[in-house]
Design an enzyme around this catalytic site. Structure first.
Site, mmCIF file in Angstrom:
data_model
loop_
_atom_site.group_PDB
_atom_site.id
_atom_site.type_symbol
_atom_site.label_atom_id
_atom_site.label_comp_id
_atom_site.label_asym_id
_atom_site.label_seq_id
_atom_site.Cartn_x
_atom_site.Cartn_y
_atom_site.Cartn_z
ATOM 1 N N ASP A 78 0.835 -1.208 0.000
ATOM 2 C CA ASP A 78 0.000 0.000 0.000
ATOM 3 C C ASP A 78 0.869 1.258 0.000
ATOM 4 O O ASP A 78 2.029 1.226 0.402
ATOM 5 C CB ASP A 78 -0.965 0.009 1.194
ATOM 6 C CG ASP A 78 -0.254 0.018 2.544
ATOM 7 O OD1 ASP A 78 0.712 -0.748 2.717
ATOM 8 O OD2 ASP A 78 -0.654 0.807 3.418
ATOM 9 N N GLU A 138 0.025 -1.055 5.660
ATOM 10 C CA GLU A 138 1.135 -0.632 6.526
ATOM 11 C C GLU A 138 0.999 0.844 6.875
ATOM 12 O O GLU A 138 1.223 1.250 8.013
ATOM 13 C CB GLU A 138 2.481 -0.873 5.814
ATOM 14 C CG GLU A 138 3.701 -0.676 6.715
ATOM 15 C CD GLU A 138 4.245 0.744 6.761
ATOM 16 O OE1 GLU A 138 5.111 1.012 7.610
ATOM 17 O OE2 GLU A 138 3.823 1.598 5.962
HETATM 18 ZN ZN LIG Z 1 6.764 2.434 3.968
#
Ligand SMILES: [Zn+2]
Length: 380
Positions: A78, A138
């Site tokens: 992501d 993340e």
């Molecule tokens: Zn990163």
């Protein structure tokens, strides 16, 4: 395919955290299978109902779920959102030795380098299992990695966590914690302070004591960091309804970044102790401390084999990072984790983020040699 061609394909697939990452993971799973890895997908639905996928691709065809790999290369798929005015956000563009595009630096550059490195290795020659681990979410709190740490689809002895560190190995990172503090008082006409109790005044007394806690925590030093202690911040505060009303409620956000080795709960406990002390002074002192995030720091010893290997291959001594990474989750999965990757964290998340092409190419060679060293026959 060159590493920049691999990266161009990844950048073209928009994988902002708010969107589904199914397309980019399926693309990566096909690439991993093409290299001879055995790919497994771990789907989940995020809290807004968006479908997410995570990939664990292992060099052993007969790898048993929950088994141990020697080395994991970990990257998050992501990215942070991009300004729609950035016309080339999804089109990797080379300018003066830099490759520009959303995620080029954080962290698709690392993923492309890992794929290119594995493409140069005869994976059948590896004698110990290697895993390519590609996560989701993340950027919004390492939510995907936390799911993997809980589900334990594998354990790892060593892990390289891909993040932009300008190719310097980073062996430790601070944690990240948040609490929402609500202080209540009694509303009243401001001309008659004795009739009410100001929530803002109460919050101010508590914030002053939090500042003292921050000073005390400087005594628990961790010299590997700059600054070498847990830091606290009251970043948001809101209270009251009008200038002539005694404030009935005041809320503030408390953030702290604990050094590794310190219990992440410590700061919340110290704040609650101060709330109790204020309650002794003022019986109806009404305050609630709601902890919303509690991620501890992580540290791998300076003499760990992966730290030593990356120091030797990069000719740089290992450092520490102040930003959050997936290292704590890989540590939970058993690994000595080192954060490492091409690009500079200071350009990540910006419009015009880029990765230097020379660093990207160096990263391919460093990862190739790391894989050979940890999983290959040379150190049998
Ligand atoms: Zn990163």
């Amino acid at each position: 395919m060159s590493v920049e061609e691999i990266l161009a394909e990844l950048v073209a697939l928009d994988s902002t955290s708010a969107r589904t990452n199914v397309e980019v993971i399926q693309h990566l799973a096909a690439r991993a299978e093409g290299l001879g890895l055995s790919a497994r997908l771990y789907p989940y639905t995020d809290e807004r109902g968006v479908e997410k996928l995570q990939l664990v691709a292992v060099s052993q065809q007969d790898f048993v779920e929950g088994g141990e790999v020697e080395l994991a290369l970990v990257g998050h798929t992501d990215t942070v959102p991009f300004d729609p005015a950035w016309a080339e956000a999804l089109q990797l563009t080379e300018r003066e030795g830099g490759l520009y595009g959303r995620g080029a630096c954080d962290t698709k550059g690392f993923i492309a380098a890992a794929l290119a490195a594995l493409g140069e290795i005869d994976l059948r020659s590896l004698v110990r299992p290697l895993a390519l681990v590609l996560t989701a979410d993340e950027e919004v709190g390492c939510l995907g990695a936390k799911r993997l740490a809980e589900a334990r689809p594998f354990r790892a002895r060593h892990a390289v966590i891909g993040e932009p560190t300008s190719l310097r190995p980073m062996r430790a990172g601070k944690g990240y914690c948040l609490a929402e503090v609500t202080v209540r008082g009694r509303e009243g006409h401001s001309a008659y302070p004795a009739l009410g109790a100001s929530a803002i005044m109460r919050a101010a007394r508590l914030v002053t004591r939090i500042e003292t806690i921050a000073e005390e925590l400087k005594g628990l030093a961790h010299e590997a960091f700059d600054p070498p202690h847990t830091t606290l911040n009251v970043g948001l505060i809101r209270g009251g309804t009008a200038k002539n009303i005694i404030a009935g409620e005041c809320r503030f956000t408390l953030e702290w970044r604990p050094v590794p080795g310190q219990r992440p709960e410590l700061v919340a406990e110290l704040v609650r102790r101060e709330v109790e002390a204020l309650r002794e002074l003022e019986e109806d002192f009404d305050c609630e401390v709601a902890v919303t995030r509690l991620d501890g720091g992580a540290e791998t010893p300076a003499d760990a084999p992966l730290v030593r290997a990356l120091e030797e291959l990069t000719r740089q001594t290992a450092g520490t990072v102040a930003f959050g990474t997936e290292a704590p989750q890989l540590t939970e999965l058993g690994a000595d984790a080192v954060v490492f990757g091409p690009g500079d964290i200071r350009v990540a998340h910006r419009t015009g983020e880029f990765v230097p092409l020379a660093e990207l190419r160096d990263c391919v060679q460093i990862l190739r040699r790391t894989v050979e060293r940890f999983c290959g026959a040379e150190h049998q």
